[in-house]
Structure formats: C-alpha cells, structure tokens
Design a protein around this motif. Structure first.
Motif: not given
Length: 291
Positions: A231-252
């Motif tokens: 849902m974050v990747e398609i632009g519905l909002g920001w979130s707080l996710l584990p670093e291991t899940m932040t690669k490819n398609g997201l901006t940290v």
C-alpha cells in the motif's frame, strides 16, 4: 474431579461454545456437555450460562478458570519433567510464530531442528504476535516467536534474538520523498499506514510521536507488513517498516529522530517446565542470535 472434565471446561470457556470445544477436542457435543455437567455436580456450582446461542462463564466459572488452567499446566509439567529424565528429544513441540518471523527468520532454524530432531512432531502455528503471546500466557504453547512486548507480563520470560531497525518509508513520488530530512511533525501531515492499535509494533511505532505530543494520522491499518509495504508502494501513505523490507520500490526517509528498534525473539512461561525438544529449539535460537 478429573482432568478430562477440567480440560473440557477450559476449552468451552476459551471458545465460548460447546460445539467448537467439541471440535477442538475431537468429541461429540453431548460428551462435552456431560463432562461439564459432572464438573458442575462435583463443585455444586453452575459454571456456564447458556442463553440462546451465547455461552458465558458464571461468576463461579470465572473464579475456576485460572485455577483450572494452573492445575492442567502443573500436571503437564509433571509429565514433561518425568519424560525429560530420559534425555531423549521426542514428543510434540507446540510453537507459534508471527507472520514476519515465519517468512524472514524462521526457515533455516526449522530446517536445522527437523534435521537434528526427527522424532519430534512440530505443532507449528502462524499467529499474530499478540495472539501467540496470549497463548503462552494461558499455557497453550511452549514457545512463541514474536515481536516482543514493550511491557511484558511478569509471568512471561522474553529473550531477544534479532533486532529489526525500522525505517520511515514512502513511494518514490510521495511529496515527502523530495525532502532531505523529515521531522515527525511533518509526517503527521500525511496519511499513515500502520499495524492495528493493539499490536506491539504499533505501540513501538507510536512511542516516538507520543514523546513529542504528536499523533500520526492513521489512514489504514493491517497487521500484515507485506500488505502495508504494497500500500505504501502504490502511494497510499507512509509507514514504518523493517529495514529488510525497504528495498526496491520504496524511498527511505531520513528522519531527524533516533532509530526505531523492534526487538524480535521468543517467549516462554516462567512457571512452565520446558520439554527437551523446546530446550533444543531454544538452543538453536540462541546460536542464531550469535551469528
């Protein structure tokens, strides 16, 4: 008073249903009713009120429930202690793991355990951390692999195995993605997608905001981190996710706050005697924490 009647009582209390209790215990509903009736006669007290389809504990039932759980746990512990004397690793090991740990941390440990302990039958459940936590507290599980509670019950023994660094993330085209640094106050101006309010991860996520008197604008909630990531990747909002899940398609985002750390590990009940199988599994977990 026999243990089969006590087990039937506890199961009906936890399921709030005679029929569901019968399914769980692989008995007929009439057999469950008979066991409860015998127990009520022995105690000279009504334990359940059955009004329509609703089954609720009476005051006497509420008083008996924690005592019944303790009696059953102590009997199980006695059997387990005697079995442990042989030194053999066998029997059934009841474990629950959160969805995130099951996908990202557990597989190599399970593979090694299965290889080293082929005589053990794994009763493995995939639950939300809070459900697994509650089942350890009730004595239904030997071990739970979960996001550790920030405020654990005194009866719970927690042990950290992994640390998840959590990062604030947005879609690449989100307005916040254009900023060099982001404050928590700026984050509150945009919709957030976080786990449910009762989850340990949500409590950890909201802690930084509450310290500053802030509250995130929760647009949506789900307890599945992979769904949140989508849902974050398609632009519905920001979130707080584990670093291991932040690669490819997201901006940290580079937040002007100390890093948020989520403790992952296992819990056991302090008053429960662990089986040899549980002890070996915990040994594997401890070895994983040292790698």
């Amino acid at each position: 008073m026999d243990t089969s009647s006590l087990q039937a009582f506890v199961t009906v209390a936890e399921t709030s249903s005679f029929s569901r209790a019968a399914e769980q215990m692989f008995l007929t509903q009439s057999a469950i009713s008979k066991r409860i009736s015998i127990l009520e006669q022995q105690l000279d007290s009504r334990l359940f009120d059955r009004i329509g389809r609703s089954t609720n504990l009476t005051e006497a039932g509420q008083d008996l429930l924690p005592r019944a759980r303790r009696i059953l746990m102590e009997l199980t512990d006695a059997r387990r202690s005697l079995n442990n004397l042989s030194g053999e690793i066998g029997g059934t090991l009841s474990i629950a793991a959160s969805h995130h740990i099951s996908l990202h941390r557990l597989p190599p440990i399970l593979r090694q355990f299965a290889s080293e302990c082929p005589q053990v039958t794994l009763d493995l459940r995939f639950d939300e951390s809070e459900i697994a936590y509650d089942n350890v507290l009730k004595g239904n599980l030997e071990i739970a692999l979960i996001t550790l509670s920030p405020h654990p019950d005194a009866r719970i023994l927690p042990q950290t195995i992994w640390q998840d660094r959590l990062r604030y993330v947005v879609a690449p085209d989100h307005p916040l993605a254009q900023l060099k640094t982001v404050s928590l106050e700026q984050l509150t101006g945009y919709p957030a997608i976080l786990p449910g309010s009762t989850t340990f991860t949500r409590q950890i996520a909201e802690h930084q905001f509450s310290e500053l008197g802030l509250s995130p604008d929760i647009a949506m909630s789900t307890n599945y981190l992979d769904t949140i990531r989508m849902m974050v990747e398609i632009g519905l909002g920001w979130s707080l996710l584990p670093e291991t899940m932040t690669k490819n398609g997201l901006t940290v985002l580079k937040a002007d706050t100390p890093p948020v750390i989520r403790e992952l590990g296992y819990i056991v009940h302090r008053e429960r005697t662990l089986s040899n199988a549980a002890r070996h599994f915990i040994d594997l977990l401890q070895r994983a924490s040292q790698q």
